[in-house]
Design a protein around this motif. Sequence first.
Motif, PDB file in Angstrom:
ATOM      1  N   GLU A 125       0.863  -1.075   0.045  1.00  0.00           N
ATOM      2  CA  GLU A 125       0.001  -0.087   0.016  1.00  0.00           C
ATOM      3  C   GLU A 125       0.916   1.319   0.002  1.00  0.00           C
ATOM      4  N   ALA A 126       0.264   2.604  -0.105  1.00  0.00           N
ATOM      5  CA  ALA A 126       0.969   3.581  -0.390  1.00  0.00           C
ATOM      6  C   ALA A 126       1.553   3.946   0.926  1.00  0.00           C
ATOM      7  N   GLY A 141       1.636   0.870 -10.451  1.00  0.00           N
ATOM      8  CA  GLY A 141       2.270   1.595  -9.508  1.00  0.00           C
ATOM      9  C   GLY A 141       3.815   1.985  -9.711  1.00  0.00           C
ATOM     10  N   THR A 196       8.996   1.784 -12.826  1.00  0.00           N
ATOM     11  CA  THR A 196       7.612   2.010 -13.264  1.00  0.00           C
ATOM     12  C   THR A 196       7.350   0.698 -14.188  1.00  0.00           C
ATOM     13  N   PRO A 256       5.481   5.410  -3.102  1.00  0.00           N
ATOM     14  CA  PRO A 256       4.319   6.414  -2.725  1.00  0.00           C
ATOM     15  C   PRO A 256       2.937   6.211  -3.005  1.00  0.00           C
ATOM     16  N   THR A 257       2.553   5.163  -4.034  1.00  0.00           N
ATOM     17  CA  THR A 257       1.137   4.609  -4.130  1.00  0.00           C
ATOM     18  C   THR A 257       1.293   3.259  -4.322  1.00  0.00           C
ATOM     19  N   HIS A 258       0.027   2.541  -4.306  1.00  0.00           N
ATOM     20  CA  HIS A 258      -0.100   1.222  -4.185  1.00  0.00           C
ATOM     21  C   HIS A 258       0.407   0.553  -5.286  1.00  0.00           C
ATOM     22  N   GLN A 316       6.231  10.012  -9.194  1.00  0.00           N
ATOM     23  CA  GLN A 316       5.607   9.489  -8.164  1.00  0.00           C
ATOM     24  C   GLN A 316       3.970  10.183  -8.189  1.00  0.00           C
ATOM     25  N   TRP A 317       3.937  11.484  -8.295  1.00  0.00           N
ATOM     26  CA  TRP A 317       2.684  12.057  -8.594  1.00  0.00           C
ATOM     27  C   TRP A 317       1.896  11.836  -9.592  1.00  0.00           C
ATOM     28  N   TYR A 364       1.806   9.006 -11.208  1.00  0.00           N
ATOM     29  CA  TYR A 364       1.407   7.545 -10.714  1.00  0.00           C
ATOM     30  C   TYR A 364       0.112   7.467  -9.812  1.00  0.00           C
ATOM     31  N   ALA A 365       0.115   8.894  -8.982  1.00  0.00           N
ATOM     32  CA  ALA A 365      -0.921   8.626  -7.913  1.00  0.00           C
ATOM     33  C   ALA A 365      -1.935   9.433  -8.563  1.00  0.00           C
TER      34      ALA A 365
END
Length: 256
Positions: free
Chosen positions: A9-10, A30, A44, A62-64, A199-200, A202-203
């Motif tokens: 998880e994140a 993610g 990635t 940073p994310t799942h 990271q942002w 992909y969020a």
Amino acid sequence: MKTAIFEYEALHATAWHQHESGQFYWLSRGIIIIETALAQWAVTPGSVGWFPAGLRHRAWVPTHVSGKSLYLNPLSRIPFPSQPAIYGMDAFFLAVLERLFTNAPAPSTVEYQNTLLTVLRHETEHLAELPLQVILPVDRRARSVANTLMKNPGCMLDQARLAQQAGLSVRSLSRLFRQQTGLSFSQWRQQAKVVVSLQWLYAGIPVGEVASLSGYSNVSAYIEVFRQRFGKTPGQFMNGKSPAEQAKIRKHNNEI
């Protein structure tokens, strides 16, 4: 060989650790941030990471994120790369990884596994390294500046102020970055902004907001810097399509 399926998880993070064998790792969803003493990578989907045995590293997401790892036999004499890297992989390379992953638990297939590993080693030689790496300076003072900018790429402090906070002159900070990262300070800062911004993306944060978080007041400037580094716009990168592929798709659609 050993295998592992991971799903985090994140904000999950691992402590510093190392493996006794080489490791390939790849994602289906993610993004995962890997850090060694000398560099930081953003892994990635569509890329594959390689770590040789004994390399200390840590990771956070940073994310799942979902993915797989393949740990090679530490006694294997097949010469995989001695340096860590993130590669772009094609369908064939992924198919070989998945076949090894599926057959790894079966001890009766050692000869078959070694054949696949030999193919994998040859294919690795032809993979292109992706620009997903940020080299980190080793000097304690320069590293503190790098850490500040990696944590907050939108930081508005200029080089003079950052150097002063670290107890360095602007000239010394520039020299340390050039010597220890191979880039000028401004080049390094630009690279760090773009890599951290992944990271942002992909969020699911909109590109305009990602540009602002990355320190760009103009979204067009961010997109252009992103394109220069990856050969794709942020949207194309997230869709896994190169500009040439995008143009081909548009041409095909116009002909229908």
